[in-house]
Design a protein around this motif. Structure first.
Motif, PDB file in Angstrom:
ATOM      1  N   GLY A  99      54.449 -26.011 105.138  1.00 44.36           N
ATOM      2  CA  GLY A  99      54.964 -25.425 104.838  1.00 44.36           C
ATOM      3  C   GLY A  99      54.478 -24.953 103.564  1.00 44.36           C
ATOM      4  O   GLY A  99      53.465 -26.139 102.460  1.00 44.36           O
ATOM      5  N   THR A 100      55.090 -23.215 103.056  1.00 47.16           N
ATOM      6  CA  THR A 100      54.056 -23.703 101.284  1.00 47.16           C
ATOM      7  C   THR A 100      55.753 -23.218 100.538  1.00 47.16           C
ATOM      8  O   THR A 100      56.294 -21.883 100.696  1.00 47.16           O
ATOM      9  N   TYR A 101      55.385 -23.364  99.001  1.00 42.62           N
ATOM     10  CA  TYR A 101      56.873 -23.486  98.490  1.00 42.62           C
ATOM     11  C   TYR A 101      56.676 -22.986  97.058  1.00 42.62           C
ATOM     12  O   TYR A 101      55.490 -23.260  96.565  1.00 42.62           O
ATOM     13  N   SER A 110      51.785 -27.125  98.752  1.00 50.19           N
ATOM     14  CA  SER A 110      52.154 -27.161 100.273  1.00 50.19           C
ATOM     15  C   SER A 110      53.004 -28.630 100.079  1.00 50.19           C
ATOM     16  O   SER A 110      53.026 -29.622  99.185  1.00 50.19           O
ATOM     17  N   GLN A 163      65.171 -22.871 100.589  1.00 56.07           N
ATOM     18  CA  GLN A 163      64.729 -22.347 101.648  1.00 56.07           C
ATOM     19  C   GLN A 163      64.368 -22.640 102.965  1.00 56.07           C
ATOM     20  O   GLN A 163      64.240 -22.681 104.179  1.00 56.07           O
ATOM     21  N   ASP A 224      58.707 -20.251 105.581  1.00 56.24           N
ATOM     22  CA  ASP A 224      57.925 -20.433 103.998  1.00 56.24           C
ATOM     23  C   ASP A 224      58.013 -19.301 103.808  1.00 56.24           C
ATOM     24  O   ASP A 224      58.441 -18.009 103.332  1.00 56.24           O
ATOM     25  N   LYS A 225      56.344 -18.883 102.651  1.00 51.56           N
ATOM     26  CA  LYS A 225      56.157 -18.297 101.698  1.00 51.56           C
ATOM     27  C   LYS A 225      56.192 -16.850 102.275  1.00 51.56           C
ATOM     28  O   LYS A 225      56.630 -16.236 101.456  1.00 51.56           O
TER      29      LYS A 225
END
Length: 235
Positions: A99-101, A110, A163, A224-225
């Motif tokens: 995922g992307t933070y 990442s 998230q 995710d973003k």
């Protein structure tokens, strides 16, 4: 070791304990708007977070903890649209996903996200933190997740569970409880030494959720973003 990274600033000893029952808008467990729970005396406040908005929290109402003026509000990222339907590609707990933070200061990070366990607790565990009306008919779940930095700049004390969501159905979220004091049944570990969390490092975070006693958790979602939920099936 830390219990929660809601406190990025120092908190006076008089505010050693605070909590937030995080509501989730119209699709929250137990109704819409606010969490509808009375805060424990001197411990904090209930607050709402809409189910819409962007993953960085913009476009949503931000939950806050009011026990101390030095405690910052923490935005709660949400999917860009209500989650509906099944999650046919849901992974098993123990399986990792990428995922992307989002981080406004250091840029996107990442991360490899790996829920390791979902532990059903006893509501008595939280009796000293919550009022009886907040715990009636509820069961706590302790959700443990390991995060590994896989790309991007270093970041200081990331709070990746920002998230994370726990679901009691395809569309209804369990309430999240943030404790700002030590709680051995659900503690988190972060890198020591005050250095940035960098590529190759891993950390463990634990989150507490309250679900109706007759509705166990069904999914974990990590938003995710772009607002896409990464899903794990819990039963």
């Amino acid at each position: 070791m830390r219990t929660d990274l809601l406190l990025r600033a120092a908190v006076p000893m008089t505010a050693a304990l605070a909590l937030t029952l995080t509501a989730c808008g119209p699709d929250q467990e137990g109704g819409g708007g606010s969490a509808g729970a009375s805060p424990a005396a001197g411990s904090g406040a209930t607050s709402g977070a809409g189910f819409g908005g962007r993953p960085d929290g913009s476009g949503t109402s931000a939950p806050s903890v009011t026990a101390s003026a030095s405690t910052p509000a923490e935005a709660s990222p949400s999917p860009s649209a209500p989650v509906g339907g099944r999650f046919p590609g849901a992974l098993a707990v123990g399986t990792k996903a990428q995922g992307t933070y989002p981080d406004h200061e250091k840029g996107d990070i990442s991360v490899s996200i790996g829920p390791t366990s979902v532990v059903k607790g006893d509501i008595g565990d939280l009796a000293r933190f919550l009022k009886p009306e907040d715990t009636a008919g509820r069961t706590p779940y302790y959700v443990n997740v390991t995060y590994t930095h896989t790309g991007g700049n270093g970041i200081y004390e990331p709070y990746f569970n920002r998230q994370l969501r726990a679901m009691v159905s395809d569309t209804v979220q369990a309430r999240k409880v943030d404790l700002l004091s030590s709680f051995p049944k659900c503690e988190s570990d972060v890198p020591h030494g005050g250095k940035d969390f960098v590529k190759g490092q891993s950390e463990h975070e634990c989150a507490i959720y309250l679900a109706p006693s007759d509705k166990p958790l069904t999914y974990l979602l990590w938003i995710d973003k772009d607002g896409t939920p990464l899903a794990w099936k819990t039963n």
